[in-house]
Design a protein around this motif. Sequence first.
Motif, PDB file in Angstrom:
ATOM      1  N   ARG A  25      43.080  40.704  48.706  1.00 53.91           N
ATOM      2  CA  ARG A  25      43.824  41.472  49.701  1.00 53.91           C
ATOM      3  C   ARG A  25      45.330  41.175  49.587  1.00 53.91           C
ATOM      4  NH1 ARG A  25      40.629  41.923  54.567  1.00 53.91           N
ATOM      5  NH2 ARG A  25      39.615  43.377  53.180  1.00 53.91           N
ATOM      6  N   GLY A  26      46.114  42.238  49.604  1.00 51.67           N
ATOM      7  CA  GLY A  26      47.573  42.117  49.530  1.00 51.67           C
ATOM      8  C   GLY A  26      48.120  42.209  48.119  1.00 51.67           C
ATOM      9  N   LEU A  27      47.233  42.239  47.114  1.00 54.68           N
ATOM     10  CA  LEU A  27      47.683  42.347  45.730  1.00 54.68           C
ATOM     11  C   LEU A  27      47.574  43.784  45.257  1.00 54.68           C
ATOM     12  CD1 LEU A  27      45.948  39.238  44.113  1.00 54.68           C
ATOM     13  CD2 LEU A  27      48.335  39.442  44.807  1.00 54.68           C
ATOM     14  N   GLU A  28      48.495  44.187  44.417  1.00 53.50           N
ATOM     15  CA  GLU A  28      48.454  45.516  43.805  1.00 53.50           C
ATOM     16  C   GLU A  28      47.426  45.506  42.673  1.00 53.50           C
ATOM     17  OE1 GLU A  28      50.214  48.116  44.890  1.00 53.50           O
ATOM     18  OE2 GLU A  28      51.105  46.882  46.464  1.00 53.50           O
ATOM     19  N   GLU A  29      46.896  46.689  42.343  1.00 50.36           N
ATOM     20  CA  GLU A  29      45.886  46.806  41.280  1.00 50.36           C
ATOM     21  C   GLU A  29      46.384  46.205  39.963  1.00 50.36           C
ATOM     22  OE1 GLU A  29      42.711  47.807  41.210  1.00 50.36           O
ATOM     23  OE2 GLU A  29      42.628  48.383  43.310  1.00 50.36           O
ATOM     24  N   ASP A  30      47.650  46.446  39.608  1.00 47.50           N
ATOM     25  CA  ASP A  30      48.195  45.899  38.362  1.00 47.50           C
ATOM     26  C   ASP A  30      48.221  44.375  38.389  1.00 47.50           C
ATOM     27  OD1 ASP A  30      48.556  48.440  37.347  1.00 47.50           O
ATOM     28  OD2 ASP A  30      50.693  48.538  37.846  1.00 47.50           O
ATOM     29  N   ASP A  31      48.557  43.810  39.545  1.00 50.67           N
ATOM     30  CA  ASP A  31      48.577  42.349  39.673  1.00 50.67           C
ATOM     31  C   ASP A  31      47.172  41.777  39.555  1.00 50.67           C
ATOM     32  OD1 ASP A  31      51.347  42.374  40.064  1.00 50.67           O
ATOM     33  OD2 ASP A  31      51.134  42.524  42.246  1.00 50.67           O
ATOM     34  N   ILE A  32      46.195  42.457  40.128  1.00 56.39           N
ATOM     35  CA  ILE A  32      44.804  41.998  40.035  1.00 56.39           C
ATOM     36  C   ILE A  32      44.342  42.045  38.585  1.00 56.39           C
ATOM     37  CG2 ILE A  32      42.418  42.498  40.690  1.00 56.39           C
ATOM     38  CD1 ILE A  32      43.569  43.617  43.353  1.00 56.39           C
ATOM     39  N   SER A  33      44.671  43.123  37.883  1.00 59.18           N
ATOM     40  CA  SER A  33      44.297  43.246  36.468  1.00 59.18           C
ATOM     41  C   SER A  33      44.925  42.140  35.636  1.00 59.18           C
ATOM     42  CB  SER A  33      44.724  44.609  35.916  1.00 59.18           C
ATOM     43  OG  SER A  33      44.008  45.634  36.537  1.00 59.18           O
ATOM     44  N   SER A  34      46.181  41.829  35.896  1.00 56.57           N
ATOM     45  CA  SER A  34      46.861  40.752  35.166  1.00 56.57           C
ATOM     46  C   SER A  34      46.221  39.402  35.456  1.00 56.57           C
ATOM     47  CB  SER A  34      48.342  40.696  35.548  1.00 56.57           C
ATOM     48  OG  SER A  34      48.999  41.859  35.142  1.00 56.57           O
ATOM     49  N   LEU A  35      45.911  39.171  36.716  1.00 50.43           N
ATOM     50  CA  LEU A  35      45.268  37.920  37.124  1.00 50.43           C
ATOM     51  C   LEU A  35      43.921  37.756  36.437  1.00 50.43           C
ATOM     52  CD1 LEU A  35      45.103  35.421  39.028  1.00 50.43           C
ATOM     53  CD2 LEU A  35      44.092  36.950  40.710  1.00 50.43           C
ATOM     54  N   LEU A  36      43.098  38.796  36.475  1.00 45.92           N
ATOM     55  CA  LEU A  36      41.772  38.723  35.860  1.00 45.92           C
ATOM     56  C   LEU A  36      41.865  38.544  34.348  1.00 45.92           C
ATOM     57  CD1 LEU A  36      39.894  41.418  37.951  1.00 45.92           C
ATOM     58  CD2 LEU A  36      39.711  38.934  38.123  1.00 45.92           C
ATOM     59  N   SER A  37      42.868  39.143  33.741  1.00 49.72           N
ATOM     60  CA  SER A  37      43.072  38.980  32.303  1.00 49.72           C
ATOM     61  C   SER A  37      43.428  37.524  31.965  1.00 49.72           C
ATOM     62  CB  SER A  37      44.181  39.920  31.827  1.00 49.72           C
ATOM     63  OG  SER A  37      44.434  39.728  30.458  1.00 49.72           O
ATOM     64  N   CYS A  38      44.290  36.925  32.756  1.00 52.39           N
ATOM     65  CA  CYS A  38      44.677  35.523  32.543  1.00 52.39           C
ATOM     66  C   CYS A  38      43.489  34.580  32.703  1.00 52.39           C
ATOM     67  CB  CYS A  38      45.769  35.112  33.527  1.00 52.39           C
ATOM     68  SG  CYS A  38      47.370  35.833  33.183  1.00 52.39           S
ATOM     69  N   LEU A  39      42.551  34.953  33.562  1.00 43.55           N
ATOM     70  CA  LEU A  39      41.380  34.116  33.826  1.00 43.55           C
ATOM     71  C   LEU A  39      40.226  34.410  32.875  1.00 43.55           C
ATOM     72  CD1 LEU A  39      41.411  34.284  37.723  1.00 43.55           C
ATOM     73  CD2 LEU A  39      42.104  32.362  36.279  1.00 43.55           C
ATOM     74  N   ASN A  40      40.469  35.306  31.901  1.00 44.46           N
ATOM     75  CA  ASN A  40      39.432  35.693  30.934  1.00 44.46           C
ATOM     76  C   ASN A  40      38.172  36.194  31.617  1.00 44.46           C
ATOM     77  OD1 ASN A  40      41.017  34.933  28.655  1.00 44.46           O
ATOM     78  ND2 ASN A  40      40.462  32.799  29.033  1.00 44.46           N
ATOM     79  N   SER A  41      38.338  37.014  32.645  1.00 46.84           N
ATOM     80  CA  SER A  41      37.189  37.532  33.390  1.00 46.84           C
ATOM     81  C   SER A  41      36.375  38.488  32.516  1.00 46.84           C
ATOM     82  CB  SER A  41      37.648  38.237  34.665  1.00 46.84           C
ATOM     83  OG  SER A  41      38.351  39.413  34.335  1.00 46.84           O
ATOM     84  N   VAL A  42      35.092  38.566  32.834  1.00 51.27           N
ATOM     85  CA  VAL A  42      34.158  39.424  32.113  1.00 51.27           C
ATOM     86  C   VAL A  42      33.341  40.201  33.137  1.00 51.27           C
ATOM     87  CG1 VAL A  42      32.195  39.453  30.533  1.00 51.27           C
ATOM     88  CG2 VAL A  42      33.979  37.731  30.246  1.00 51.27           C
TER      89      VAL A  42
END
Length: 100
Positions: free
Chosen positions: A10-27
Amino acid sequence: MKLSDMQLFRGLEEDDISSLLSCLNSVKRNYKKGEVILSEGSIIENIGIVLSGMAMISCNDIWGNTGILGSVAPGSVFAEVYACIPGQPMLVTVSAVEDT
């Protein structure tokens, strides 16, 4: 469910969430009803997030009986405690209750 609608993001933009998940190597994974997502005794390093469907948390007693401890609905996380304790084996099993 959109990730931006989840309490965790909550409070994060979609682009920020995508960047965060990419940094965390999410699958992103899909599971069929009844399929085990995480099994008792396994050691994990990641949390799970239910995007759709449902997951069930259960454990077995010493007699082999399975007890249901709870369920995880869309938008909720699971296994976060085990992910934060390095080397701690899971004491529960997480299974798909509905296709995810």
